[in-house]
Design an enzyme around this catalytic site. Structure first.
Site, PDB file in Angstrom:
ATOM      1  N   ASP A 412       0.820  -1.204   0.000  1.00 30.02           N
ATOM      2  CA  ASP A 412       0.000   0.000   0.000  1.00 30.02           C
ATOM      3  C   ASP A 412       0.859   1.261   0.000  1.00 30.02           C
ATOM      4  O   ASP A 412       1.919   1.308   0.629  1.00 30.02           O
ATOM      5  CB  ASP A 412      -0.893  -0.026   1.251  1.00 30.02           C
ATOM      6  CG  ASP A 412      -1.790   1.181   1.355  1.00 30.02           C
ATOM      7  OD1 ASP A 412      -2.645   1.361   0.469  1.00 30.02           O
ATOM      8  OD2 ASP A 412      -1.629   1.960   2.323  1.00 30.02           O
ATOM      9  N   GLU A 465       1.143  -0.565  -5.133  1.00 28.73           N
ATOM     10  CA  GLU A 465       0.178   0.505  -5.390  1.00 28.73           C
ATOM     11  C   GLU A 465       1.006   1.792  -5.455  1.00 28.73           C
ATOM     12  O   GLU A 465       1.307   2.400  -4.430  1.00 28.73           O
ATOM     13  CB  GLU A 465      -0.874   0.597  -4.286  1.00 28.73           C
ATOM     14  CG  GLU A 465      -1.960   1.611  -4.621  1.00 28.73           C
ATOM     15  CD  GLU A 465      -2.423   2.433  -3.432  1.00 28.73           C
ATOM     16  OE1 GLU A 465      -3.408   3.170  -3.577  1.00 28.73           O
ATOM     17  OE2 GLU A 465      -1.804   2.369  -2.360  1.00 28.73           O
TER      18      GLU A 465
END
Length: 733
Positions: A412, A465
């Site tokens: 993330d 990401e």
């Protein structure tokens, strides 16, 4: 009469230090010690009025002499060597046994010290935290934690009335690790660490950074986990996985938030076992290859969706215990599904029981808020320049891959790690040693995690990401890249959703939004994400982003989904969008499963299932997802009609023609150049009645006829249904 202190008796100042919890070296004072040629036993047992000592074979060593009313006892004992000791305590209220934690040696060894000191220990999860074991002839639990600046660290819990004076730990000064073996304690024991900082101030009780099990929120204690090894049944799956080149393998990912995919009738969470029984067969039946879970590491705040974790090593207690999560993964593998976890090494919350200011200093985070605080999320940033912090996070990634057989980690907020000035104004960040804004330490951390993950766990993969144009995110480390296997294609998502949200009459002016992605489609190994981020915070569901009346909304969404499945790149779709959830996602309630009773919603579900099947069965749609030779534009510039056509190819396989019509105008006799003459079967038609479309098309197939003097050797006339996408497969004779 004056009583003189004998040469074996403890100094009263040391006794007072023990009773007050201020002794600098309890292992050098408590337990068995040879003093002036004789063995002396010292114990601190609060509430005891009488104390007797025994060896483990129940040899009586005699009564201990009380030296302090707080519970300090001492005695000379006839014994030949250092060994574990048991005490029998009494007071007016009863009797109980206590095993002396200070008569045991250290569990960690010099090789642990060496590799921890180097920052190269790759099995910290087997050494730090709480581990139930047999040690020196007795059953108990070993605790170990890193707190190099602390004056004292103690294990506390209901077993010692949360009293930090009773079980202070041994300081391994070489590396700042504190450890203690506490006999008898085992599975299910609640515990935390009481830490006295360098300034003498006792910190709020801390959960164990390496805890593998935690209490259900809002409680925050760590739990000694069951040491029984899990019995896996996925050996065949893992063997096959290790042979995969995921760039050339179908990857269709179902992104799921476990707490809101489906709820029990009473509104409660499904357990890991119930999710194994319901979610796994549903995702398998839908044709997905992987389930990606929003973070399931322990976290205190439900609306954070797991992205503010406090227990990186513990599967959240919301859905059960660690063995329950292992059963979920095992069931997924049995069904042929991989499991991807969202992993959050970019930041951590500042909850008092967590990592923030852990030993009274900025230990895991940077002390300077310009480096150690995220203004967007009000969270702390890990100090990637500290080898112990890197080891903590690296080991965590390897822990999930090894202990829970996880197939991949989606990392993330990578952009926030890579840039020192991420979401900061001038003067709010600290440049690197070259004066730039790249976080060189974070870069090296990511490279190392990716390198070790791929080295130690063949067949697994790492996904970034990453929302910027940082070069080489999915290039190998030895080629100068970050070493990820894949990168989320945020540009594709932003451009195409912007196009699809426009009224159809305006789309011809924004045609490039649908074509620009192919300019860079092969610069990285991309995953095309329609993720949870696109259906929250007032953005509405995918269905509600589509323009027009209800019929057009569904037709637009069907055409868009097929456009995406035909486009180069792996696929990711957030739960609920596979049946056109109308409301935007809310983590506090179940998806609206009742919508499947309506034909239009069921039609979307059928389409996603068929798209996944086609994607998996047709090599041209997946074998060159990440390579330019697998894609070729056929019609890319028909702005006026908002029509797009391209070819998907793979060596030795029949090609697939993908054609999209993004207007509500049906087009009859539309000429499409074709790479070869012959029969092309309509494998997908998003306007089919089966999908609740208007059921127009090409009667199942078209015939391409040879032409001369054209760039392409053949041509076909198609009927393009309104707001539709077609997959045409060449039929080899």
């Amino acid at each position: 009469m004056r009583v003189t202190k004998e040469d074996w008796q403890a100094d009263v100042r040391e006794v007072e230090a023990v009773v007050s919890g201020r002794h600098p070296n309890p292992f050098g004072f408590l337990g068995l010690h040879e003093v002036n040629g004789q063995w002396v036993l010292r114990a601190f047992v609060p509430h005891a009025e009488m104390l007797s000592a025994f060896t483990l074979d129940d040899t009586a060593l005699g009564h201990m002499i009380p030296r302090h009313p707080g519970g300090f006892f001492e005695a000379k004992v006839s014994i030949s060597k250092r060994q574990p000791i048991r005490y029998h305590a009494k007071n007016a209220g009863g009797e109980w046994d206590v095993y002396d934690a200070y008569s045991f040696g250290p569990v960690l060894g010099p090789m642990d010290d060496y590799y921890m000191g180097e920052g190269n220990h790759l099995r910290l999860f087997d050494k730090l935290g709480a581990h139930e074991m047999e040690f020196e002839g007795i059953h108990g639990t070993h605790f170990a934690v890193w707190a190099p600046n602390a004056q004292r660290v103690s294990v506390v819990g209901p077993f010692n009335e949360w009293d930090g004076r009773r079980n202070p730990m041994r300081n391994r000064f070489e590396n700042g690790i504190w450890e203690v073996f506490i006999p008898v304690l085992g599975t299910g024991t609640l515990y935390k660490y009481e830490i006295v900082g360098p300034d003498g101030v006792t910190q709020p009780l801390k959960a164990d950074p390496f805890a593998r099990q935690s209490e259900m929120r809002p409680k925050t204690a760590s739990i000694v986990p069951d040491p029984t090894p899990f019995t896996w049944t996925d050996e065949k799956y893992l063997e096959e996985r290790a042979t995969r080149d995921w760039r050339r393998t179908p990857m269709s990912i179902y992104e799921v938030h476990l707490g809101s995919w489906r709820r029990r009738p009473d509104g409660g969470f499904l357990s890991y076992d119930q999710l194994a029984e319901q979610l796994v067969p549903y995702a398998a039946d839908m044709g997905y290859t992987h389930i990606e879970l929003l973070p399931i590491s322990e976290h205190p705040y439900d609306p954070s969706w797991g992205y503010q974790p406090t227990g990186l090593y513990a599967p959240t207690a919301r859905f059960g215990d660690p063995a329950g999560f292992a059963r979920f993964v095992d069931a997924a593998h049995e069904a042929g599904l991989g499991v991807i976890l969202d992993w959050v090494p970019a930041h951590f919350p500042t909850d008092a029981h967590g990592l923030s200011n852990f030993d009274g200093t900025a230990l895991y985070e940077h002390a300077d808020p310009r480096q150690g605080f995220h203004p967007d999320w009000n969270t702390a940033i890990y100090n990637f320049g500290r080898k112990e912090v890197v080891s903590f996070l690296l080991n965590n990634a390897l822990y999930w891959l090894e202990k829970f057989h996880i197939d991949g980690l989606r990392v993330d907020a990578v952009a926030s790690m890579l840039y020192l000035d991420y979401s900061r104004q001038q003067g709010e960040w600290v440049p690197n040693k070259f004066g730039g804004n790249e976080n060189l330490e974070a870069v090296e951390f990511l490279r190392r995690v990716n390198t070790e993950a791929y080295r130690l766990h063949p067949g697994t993969f790492m996904i970034a990401e990453e929302s910027t144009s940082w070069p080489g995110v999915s290039k190998p480390v030895d080629a100068g890249g970050l070493g990820f296997g894949f990168k989320w294609n945020m540009g594709f998502m932003n451009d195409t959703l912007r196009f699809m949200s426009r009224e159809t009459i305006h789309r011809k002016y924004h045609h490039s939004d649908m074509t620009f992605g192919t300019v860079y489609a092969f610069s990285e190994n991309f995953v095309l994400p329609l993720s949870h981020d696109e259906v929250v915070h007032g953005k509405g569901s995918l269905l509600e982003k589509m323009p027009g009346d209800d019929w057009q909304k569904f037709a637009n969404l069907r055409a868009y989904f097929a456009f995406m499945w035909g486009h180069p790149g792996k696929k990711l779709l957030f739960m609920g969008q596979e049946f056109a959830q109308r409301d935007e996602w809310a983590e506090a309630k179940s998806l609206d499963w009742y919508l499947l009773d309506a034909g239009m919603h069921e039609g979307i579900r059928r389409l996603i299932s068929d798209l996944n099947l086609a994607y998996r069965e047709l090599p041209a749609l997946h074998e060159r997802d990440c390579e330019p030779e697998g894609f070729e534009w056929v019609i890319g510039n028909d702005h006026g009609n908002s029509v797009l056509a391209w070819l998907r190819k793979a060596p030795g396989s029949d090609p697939i023609m993908v054609v999209s019509n993004f207007t509500p105008v049906p087009r009859s006799g539309y000429k499409i150049p074709m790479p070869m003459a012959g029969k092309w079967v309509e494998r997908i038609n998003t306007d089919a009645g089966w999908y609740a479309g208007s059921n127009t098309g090409n009667q199942g197939a078209v015939v391409a006829k040879a032409v001369e003097g054209q760039h392409w050797p053949a041509e076909a006339e198609l009927y393009l249904p309104p707001l539709s996408t077609l997959f045409l497969k060449f039929e080899s004779v």
